[in-house]
Design a protein around this motif. Structure first.
Motif, PDB file in Angstrom:
ATOM      1  N   ASN A  80      -7.126   3.872 -11.086  1.00 50.52           N
ATOM      2  CA  ASN A  80      -7.489   5.017 -10.247  1.00 50.52           C
ATOM      3  C   ASN A  80      -7.662   4.604  -8.788  1.00 50.52           C
ATOM      4  O   ASN A  80      -7.219   5.312  -7.869  1.00 50.52           O
ATOM      5  CB  ASN A  80      -8.764   5.673 -10.767  1.00 50.52           C
ATOM      6  CG  ASN A  80      -8.540   6.435 -12.047  1.00 50.52           C
ATOM      7  OD1 ASN A  80      -7.422   6.829 -12.360  1.00 50.52           O
ATOM      8  ND2 ASN A  80      -9.592   6.643 -12.822  1.00 50.52           N
ATOM      9  N   HIS A  81      -8.349   3.469  -8.594  1.00 53.36           N
ATOM     10  CA  HIS A  81      -8.522   2.987  -7.214  1.00 53.36           C
ATOM     11  C   HIS A  81      -7.163   2.672  -6.578  1.00 53.36           C
ATOM     12  O   HIS A  81      -6.910   3.016  -5.418  1.00 53.36           O
ATOM     13  CB  HIS A  81      -9.399   1.740  -7.212  1.00 53.36           C
ATOM     14  CG  HIS A  81     -10.826   2.025  -7.548  1.00 53.36           C
ATOM     15  ND1 HIS A  81     -11.744   1.046  -7.873  1.00 53.36           N
ATOM     16  CD2 HIS A  81     -11.519   3.197  -7.623  1.00 53.36           C
ATOM     17  CE1 HIS A  81     -12.916   1.585  -8.131  1.00 53.36           C
ATOM     18  NE2 HIS A  81     -12.803   2.890  -7.993  1.00 53.36           N
TER      19      HIS A  81
ATOM     20  N   GLN B  19      -5.406   4.714  -3.463  1.00 53.34           N
ATOM     21  CA  GLN B  19      -4.941   4.055  -2.255  1.00 53.34           C
ATOM     22  C   GLN B  19      -3.458   4.321  -2.014  1.00 53.34           C
ATOM     23  O   GLN B  19      -3.021   4.547  -0.870  1.00 53.34           O
ATOM     24  CB  GLN B  19      -5.195   2.545  -2.363  1.00 53.34           C
ATOM     25  CG  GLN B  19      -4.917   1.777  -1.084  1.00 53.34           C
ATOM     26  CD  GLN B  19      -5.796   2.244   0.070  1.00 53.34           C
ATOM     27  OE1 GLN B  19      -6.986   2.494  -0.099  1.00 53.34           O
ATOM     28  NE2 GLN B  19      -5.206   2.384   1.258  1.00 53.34           N
ATOM     29  N   GLN B  20      -2.670   4.314  -3.089  1.00 47.52           N
ATOM     30  CA  GLN B  20      -1.256   4.591  -2.950  1.00 47.52           C
ATOM     31  C   GLN B  20      -0.999   6.024  -2.513  1.00 47.52           C
ATOM     32  O   GLN B  20      -0.095   6.300  -1.711  1.00 47.52           O
ATOM     33  CB  GLN B  20      -0.533   4.315  -4.269  1.00 47.52           C
ATOM     34  CG  GLN B  20      -0.417   2.836  -4.601  1.00 47.52           C
ATOM     35  CD  GLN B  20       0.299   2.606  -5.909  1.00 47.52           C
ATOM     36  OE1 GLN B  20       0.459   3.526  -6.702  1.00 47.52           O
ATOM     37  NE2 GLN B  20       0.722   1.374  -6.140  1.00 47.52           N
ATOM     38  N   ILE B  21      -1.816   6.950  -3.057  1.00 44.89           N
ATOM     39  CA  ILE B  21      -1.679   8.353  -2.645  1.00 44.89           C
ATOM     40  C   ILE B  21      -1.984   8.501  -1.152  1.00 44.89           C
ATOM     41  O   ILE B  21      -1.281   9.209  -0.415  1.00 44.89           O
ATOM     42  CB  ILE B  21      -2.603   9.243  -3.485  1.00 44.89           C
ATOM     43  CG1 ILE B  21      -2.101   9.314  -4.926  1.00 44.89           C
ATOM     44  CG2 ILE B  21      -2.704  10.647  -2.894  1.00 44.89           C
ATOM     45  CD1 ILE B  21      -3.009  10.076  -5.860  1.00 44.89           C
ATOM     46  N   ILE B  22      -3.033   7.821  -0.702  1.00 45.22           N
ATOM     47  CA  ILE B  22      -3.381   7.872   0.722  1.00 45.22           C
ATOM     48  C   ILE B  22      -2.237   7.305   1.572  1.00 45.22           C
ATOM     49  O   ILE B  22      -1.853   7.879   2.597  1.00 45.22           O
ATOM     50  CB  ILE B  22      -4.689   7.103   0.983  1.00 45.22           C
ATOM     51  CG1 ILE B  22      -5.862   7.818   0.295  1.00 45.22           C
ATOM     52  CG2 ILE B  22      -4.957   6.971   2.474  1.00 45.22           C
ATOM     53  CD1 ILE B  22      -7.176   7.061   0.370  1.00 45.22           C
ATOM     54  N   ASN B  23      -1.696   6.162   1.112  1.00 41.93           N
ATOM     55  CA  ASN B  23      -0.582   5.555   1.855  1.00 41.93           C
ATOM     56  C   ASN B  23       0.635   6.471   1.862  1.00 41.93           C
ATOM     57  O   ASN B  23       1.321   6.610   2.886  1.00 41.93           O
ATOM     58  CB  ASN B  23      -0.216   4.204   1.238  1.00 41.93           C
ATOM     59  CG  ASN B  23      -1.326   3.183   1.391  1.00 41.93           C
ATOM     60  OD1 ASN B  23      -2.157   3.285   2.299  1.00 41.93           O
ATOM     61  ND2 ASN B  23      -1.355   2.193   0.503  1.00 41.93           N
ATOM     62  N   LEU B  24       0.906   7.086   0.702  1.00 42.81           N
ATOM     63  CA  LEU B  24       2.048   7.994   0.635  1.00 42.81           C
ATOM     64  C   LEU B  24       1.847   9.227   1.516  1.00 42.81           C
ATOM     65  O   LEU B  24       2.795   9.731   2.141  1.00 42.81           O
ATOM     66  CB  LEU B  24       2.284   8.420  -0.817  1.00 42.81           C
ATOM     67  CG  LEU B  24       2.927   7.361  -1.707  1.00 42.81           C
ATOM     68  CD1 LEU B  24       2.920   7.831  -3.146  1.00 42.81           C
ATOM     69  CD2 LEU B  24       4.355   7.084  -1.265  1.00 42.81           C
ATOM     70  N   GLN B  25       0.616   9.728   1.557  1.00 41.57           N
ATOM     71  CA  GLN B  25       0.337  10.866   2.438  1.00 41.57           C
ATOM     72  C   GLN B  25       0.588  10.500   3.897  1.00 41.57           C
ATOM     73  O   GLN B  25       1.181  11.284   4.660  1.00 41.57           O
ATOM     74  CB  GLN B  25      -1.114  11.332   2.243  1.00 41.57           C
ATOM     75  CG  GLN B  25      -1.365  12.062   0.940  1.00 41.57           C
ATOM     76  CD  GLN B  25      -2.821  12.439   0.759  1.00 41.57           C
ATOM     77  OE1 GLN B  25      -3.708  11.891   1.437  1.00 41.57           O
ATOM     78  NE2 GLN B  25      -3.079  13.353  -0.152  1.00 41.57           N
ATOM     79  N   GLU B  26       0.129   9.298   4.264  1.00 41.25           N
ATOM     80  CA  GLU B  26       0.354   8.862   5.637  1.00 41.25           C
ATOM     81  C   GLU B  26       1.842   8.670   5.913  1.00 41.25           C
ATOM     82  O   GLU B  26       2.338   9.040   6.991  1.00 41.25           O
ATOM     83  CB  GLU B  26      -0.418   7.564   5.895  1.00 41.25           C
ATOM     84  CG  GLU B  26      -1.929   7.714   5.863  1.00 41.25           C
ATOM     85  CD  GLU B  26      -2.427   8.691   6.922  1.00 41.25           C
ATOM     86  OE1 GLU B  26      -1.835   8.725   8.031  1.00 41.25           O
ATOM     87  OE2 GLU B  26      -3.382   9.435   6.635  1.00 41.25           O
ATOM     88  N   ASP B  27       2.566   8.087   4.925  1.00 44.76           N
ATOM     89  CA  ASP B  27       4.011   7.910   5.116  1.00 44.76           C
ATOM     90  C   ASP B  27       4.728   9.246   5.229  1.00 44.76           C
ATOM     91  O   ASP B  27       5.645   9.414   6.048  1.00 44.76           O
ATOM     92  CB  ASP B  27       4.585   7.101   3.947  1.00 44.76           C
ATOM     93  CG  ASP B  27       4.093   5.664   3.928  1.00 44.76           C
ATOM     94  OD1 ASP B  27       3.622   5.194   4.992  1.00 44.76           O
ATOM     95  OD2 ASP B  27       4.167   5.022   2.849  1.00 44.76           O
TER      96      ASP B  27
ATOM     97  N   HIS C 278       5.676  -2.039 -15.195  1.00 47.18           N
ATOM     98  CA  HIS C 278       6.080  -1.082 -14.171  1.00 47.18           C
ATOM     99  C   HIS C 278       5.066   0.039 -13.987  1.00 47.18           C
ATOM    100  O   HIS C 278       5.399   1.103 -13.502  1.00 47.18           O
ATOM    101  CB  HIS C 278       7.452  -0.477 -14.513  1.00 47.18           C
ATOM    102  CG  HIS C 278       8.586  -1.433 -14.384  1.00 47.18           C
ATOM    103  ND1 HIS C 278       8.837  -2.402 -15.323  1.00 47.18           N
ATOM    104  CD2 HIS C 278       9.517  -1.585 -13.396  1.00 47.18           C
ATOM    105  CE1 HIS C 278       9.910  -3.103 -14.953  1.00 47.18           C
ATOM    106  NE2 HIS C 278      10.331  -2.626 -13.794  1.00 47.18           N
ATOM    107  N   THR C 279       3.842  -0.198 -14.364  1.00 49.31           N
ATOM    108  CA  THR C 279       2.810   0.846 -14.207  1.00 49.31           C
ATOM    109  C   THR C 279       2.241   0.890 -12.800  1.00 49.31           C
ATOM    110  O   THR C 279       1.470   1.789 -12.481  1.00 49.31           O
ATOM    111  CB  THR C 279       1.653   0.590 -15.195  1.00 49.31           C
ATOM    112  OG1 THR C 279       1.165  -0.737 -14.997  1.00 49.31           O
ATOM    113  CG2 THR C 279       2.108   0.758 -16.610  1.00 49.31           C
ATOM    114  N   LYS C 280       2.617  -0.105 -11.954  1.00 51.71           N
ATOM    115  CA  LYS C 280       2.061  -0.118 -10.605  1.00 51.71           C
ATOM    116  C   LYS C 280       2.781   0.836  -9.670  1.00 51.71           C
ATOM    117  O   LYS C 280       2.336   1.102  -8.569  1.00 51.71           O
ATOM    118  CB  LYS C 280       2.112  -1.551 -10.040  1.00 51.71           C
ATOM    119  CG  LYS C 280       1.205  -2.515 -10.789  1.00 51.71           C
ATOM    120  CD  LYS C 280       1.211  -3.880 -10.152  1.00 51.71           C
ATOM    121  CE  LYS C 280       0.274  -4.834 -10.882  1.00 51.71           C
ATOM    122  NZ  LYS C 280       0.272  -6.183 -10.286  1.00 51.71           N
ATOM    123  N   GLY C 281       3.943   1.307 -10.069  1.00 47.95           N
ATOM    124  CA  GLY C 281       4.660   2.254  -9.230  1.00 47.95           C
ATOM    125  C   GLY C 281       3.987   3.606  -9.228  1.00 47.95           C
ATOM    126  O   GLY C 281       3.449   4.052 -10.234  1.00 47.95           O
TER     127      GLY C 281
END
Length: 456
Positions: A238-239, A243-251, A408-411
């Motif tokens: 979840n963490h 963080q990935q969602i935040i990065n993707l939003q910024e991207d 491949h769960t990190k994607g």
């Protein structure tokens, strides 16, 4: 009240009940023994006295004075060993002539306490005083009185009872001590479990329980550790996903800003130039050419804005509905991926499908198609979408490269899909083998649980 204290109290109560039952049994049996002993002794003495009387009636030598100058008829002083009876001889005038009461002294015996005497309740025994008239040759000599005396027998019973109760008391104490130690040892892991649960409550998901020796607690410890592993992994995922969602939003914001700057800005610049030409034009032909250029740029800008809005929100869902939107998505993907044979069977989804479910279904299919085009290298892709009264069923199967799901769960793609589906209380199953393709099954509820709760 703790379970340990409850068990100790239950064991103590059980032992006290057994102790009371044992005491009742001892006193009851002892009372019967006293009665039988006294009756037996009394009968024996009376039998012997009858024999003595018969003997003395034929031999008058016994009427000679004794050592103290008194005539002794029955020599009762010699019956000192008869402790359970008091034997008295009264003459015809009612005077006591002989007795065996001085033949023994009760002070040398251990007298039982009064509560024990009351517990024995000898008053209910059918043992009474026995009187026998002594008649010799028609002459009444006196009366022989035999009185039961259970004090010695009760003293013996009391001594036996004290010994037995002492053993029972020792057993009682040892049993309680053993039960306390055993229960304390057995429930010692409970404190460890409570401590581990407290650590989980405070967010320490690294807490683990040791392997218990008790069979019952061993399985609890194993399940707890498995739960802690799952919570820890879920928290980490979840963490990471957040963080990935935040990065993707910024991207995504960066890309949108770049697109708006590069394309919309370019179109606006062109419009501004053509508008300036129109303003400065001296002929109608020049003004018309610039106005025509402005119209073309405006159409291009509208298409660009439409594409940007489509990335932000699939308006096709509102315009066409879920079934047609999914079919259009598959159609556009087929046009861009002509090397892959796409076979789809998309049912006409009827009934009330909530917006969140429709968007999730659209995004799931969009992500699956993107993964196939980027990673699968598949020759064939089958898509089947159907529904019933409460659910939408989606299945995607390709014959591509496949992958190891654990690696491949990190994607964000798979994790994001699973989060979306689980957020609606749906299910998602991924079956993939390296070199043998991938199969993904998704079940989505038409109505989310939040709407069900509102309707209650």
């Amino acid at each position: 009240m703790s379970l340990q204290l409850k068990l100790n109290l239950m064991i103590t109560g059980l032992l006290l009940s057994l102790l009371a039952l044992s005491f009742y049994s001892i006193t009851h049996n002892a009372r019967e023994d006293v009665r039988a002993e006294i009756e037996s002794t009394s009968n024996l003495v009376l039998h012997l006295l009858d024999a003595e009387i018969i003997h003395y009636s034929s031999d008058f030598g016994w009427l000679s004075p004794g050592a103290e100058g008194q005539t002794s008829i029955f020599r009762l002083k010699n019956l000192g060993n008869i402790r359970h009876l008091r034997i008295d001889f009264y003459d015809a005038s009612g005077r006591l002539r002989e007795t065996n009461k001085n033949a023994y002294d009760k002070t040398d015996i251990n007298q039982p306490p009064q509560w024990f005497v009351k517990a024995m309740d000898l008053s209910t025994l059918s043992v009474s005083q026995t009187r026998k008239n002594i008649v010799l040759n028609g002459r009444f000599l006196g009366e022989l009185v035999v009185t039961p005396d259970p004090s010695f027998e009760m003293a013996e019973v009391w001594d036996d009872t004290v010994g037995l109760l002492t053993l029972v008391a020792i057993f009682f104490v040892l049993m309680n001590l053993f039960a306390y130690i055993a229960v304390k040892y057995t429930f010692k892991p409970v404190k460890q479990i409570i401590s581990a649960l407290t650590q989980l409550e405070t967010g320490n998901f690294q807490s683990r329980l040791p392997e218990f020796k008790q069979v019952e607690l061993k399985e609890i410890g194993s399940k707890f550790n498995l739960m802690a592993d799952t919570l820890q992994q879920s928290t980490v995922n979840n963490h990471r996903l957040t963080q990935q969602i935040i990065n993707l939003q910024e991207d995504e914001r960066k890309r949108l800003a770049q697109d708006i700057h590069d394309e919309i800005g370019q179109y606006l610049t062109a419009i501004h130039v053509d508008a300036s030409v129109i303003f400065a034009a001296k002929t109608l032909v020049t003004a018309k050419e610039s106005a025509k250029a402005i119209g073309a740029v405006t159409r291009q800008m509208m298409n660009t804005i439409h594409d940007l809005l489509q990335r932000l929100r699939p308006r096709v869902l509102d315009e066409l509905g879920l079934s047609l939107a999914l079919a259009e998505l598959a159609h556009h993907w087929r046009e861009r991926n002509s090397n892959t044979l796409l076979i789809h069977n998309i049912a006409n989804i009827t009934g009330c499908v909530e917006e969140t479910t429709a968007v999730t279904a659209y995004r799931v299919m969009q992500e699956c198609l993107t993964n196939v085009s980027k990673h699968a290298n598949a020759r064939k892709l089958n898509i089947e979408i159907k529904h019933d009264e409460k659910h939408v069923f989606m299945e995607f199967e390709d014959d591509g490269n496949g992958f190891d799901f654990n690696q491949h769960t990190k994607g964000y793609g798979l994790a994001g899909m699973m989060e979306r589906v689980q957020g609606l209380r749906g299910t998602m199953h991924i079956d993939s083998v390296v070199g043998r393709g991938t199969k993904i099954g998704v079940i989505l509820p038409k109505k989310s649980f939040n709407s069900d709760d509102k309707g209650l």
